[in-house]
Design a protein around this motif. Sequence first.
Motif, short mmCIF file in Angstrom:
data_model
loop_
_atom_site.label_atom_id
_atom_site.label_comp_id
_atom_site.label_asym_id
_atom_site.label_seq_id
_atom_site.Cartn_x
_atom_site.Cartn_y
_atom_site.Cartn_z
N GLU A 297 -15.77 -1.35 0.57
CA GLU A 297 -14.88 -0.83 1.59
C GLU A 297 -15.52 -1.12 2.94
N SER A 300 -13.71 0.13 9.30
CA SER A 300 -13.32 -0.37 10.63
C SER A 300 -11.83 -0.15 10.80
N PRO A 302 -7.96 -0.96 10.69
CA PRO A 302 -7.24 -1.78 9.70
C PRO A 302 -7.15 -3.24 10.13
N PHE A 303 -7.46 -4.14 9.20
CA PHE A 303 -7.32 -5.56 9.49
C PHE A 303 -5.85 -5.86 9.80
N VAL A 307 -9.03 -11.71 7.10
CA VAL A 307 -10.32 -11.95 7.73
C VAL A 307 -10.96 -13.16 7.07
N SER A 326 -11.41 -10.25 1.30
CA SER A 326 -11.20 -8.94 1.92
C SER A 326 -9.80 -8.85 2.49
N VAL A 327 -9.29 -7.62 2.59
CA VAL A 327 -7.92 -7.40 3.03
C VAL A 327 -7.72 -5.93 3.35
N TYR A 328 -6.70 -5.61 4.12
CA TYR A 328 -6.32 -4.21 4.33
C TYR A 328 -5.30 -3.83 3.27
N SER A 329 -5.55 -2.71 2.57
CA SER A 329 -4.65 -2.22 1.54
C SER A 329 -3.73 -1.15 2.11
N LYS A 334 -7.07 1.46 3.62
CA LYS A 334 -8.43 1.10 4.02
C LYS A 334 -8.66 -0.39 3.80
N ASN A 335 -9.70 -0.91 4.43
CA ASN A 335 -10.08 -2.31 4.26
C ASN A 335 -10.94 -2.43 3.01
N GLY A 337 -12.49 -5.14 -0.31
CA GLY A 337 -12.84 -6.52 -0.59
C GLY A 337 -13.76 -6.65 -1.79
#
Length: 376
Positions: A297, A300, A302-303, A307, A326-329, A334-335, A337
């Motif tokens: 996790e 930061s 949210p993306f 990224v 990695s990704v924002y869910s 939360k971010n 990956g």
Amino acid sequence: MNFKPEISFSTRIRKSPFFDSTMKWGVQGFTVYNRMYMPTFYRSYVDDYWSLVKEVTLWDVAGERQVEITGNDAEKFIEYITPRDISKCKIGQCMYVLLTEKDGGIVNDPIVLKLSNNHFWLSIADSDVLLWCKGIASSNSFDVNINEPDVSPLALQGPKAPDVMNKVVGSWSKELKFFNFKETSIENIPVLIARSGWSGEVGYEIYLRDGSKGNKLWEIFMDAGMEYNIAPAAPSQINRIENGMLSYGSDMTLNENPFEINMGKFVNLDKKANFLSKEALSRIYKQGVKRELVGIEIISDPFKDFVADHLILQCNDKIVGKITSSVYSPRLKKNIGLALINKRKENINEGYSVQMSGSFAKVEICNLPFLKKNKF
């Protein structure tokens, strides 16, 4: 300046049998996969994701090419290129396997489909499996024929996928067990329908066996799915990371072996059949791995976009690995990956960081998968 890069269409990169339909239904982005154009999103990555997890989506995944292996030594050949024991694979069954090189590195992670005795398909991820297989067959005197058949998959994924499939082919589709398939036809279009798919949701893969009928097959499923709010979509980076599903080329390559990416369960060092990577994988298993794949996790904001992968991961100012995906869910808010890190002597989950946009973000190690796969 705001640049908008484009992929130029040309004859050098192949179009799928569903290409015209994807354009008609509003595809917004493509990638190149096994030298074919493959859609990446339609409305937006997040909108397509919500259609997948709440309703039903149709994907053009024809870029997942098939490598067909037939002949007297077909099963022997499959056994040779994978450390998984496929001797118990039955006709009409699929198996997830890793293809491994002599040093144990991963060449690909296809699905094996057994159509009959000594007749197999490898439904592959993005790498040169056809050429690799031809090279191995040529240098080891296997009695096999290896080619790329006229077979192009569609994916029907989402909680309402069984309802759509039931409408198209009948109730038997709801009884089809996970990782099993049936050869059939849809309005005289030859297909193979498998209970499988690269998502954590319920779904099917429809292997079209006549490329001239691609757009017709697409419209059949879109028409049948209208009452279920079907939407065109593509493999979802968000969904697959939530479910801890790995992507070849991102989370594993020739530089990784199965034990490093938590795939030891697909390695049978004691299987009766000989296989290419047996010596190397036996040695690695005995010595132990130096790296491990973990969930993370990233603490930061949210993306807003995807990224850059393979960002360097640090712990106490020392480089300990890299973030592979990695990704924002939106569901977990939360971010999240996947990361490949140095093997830990203790399960230390905190104290990690990654540099993004000129500043450091805190990273915590998490258990995988983030969400449980929804299979029936």
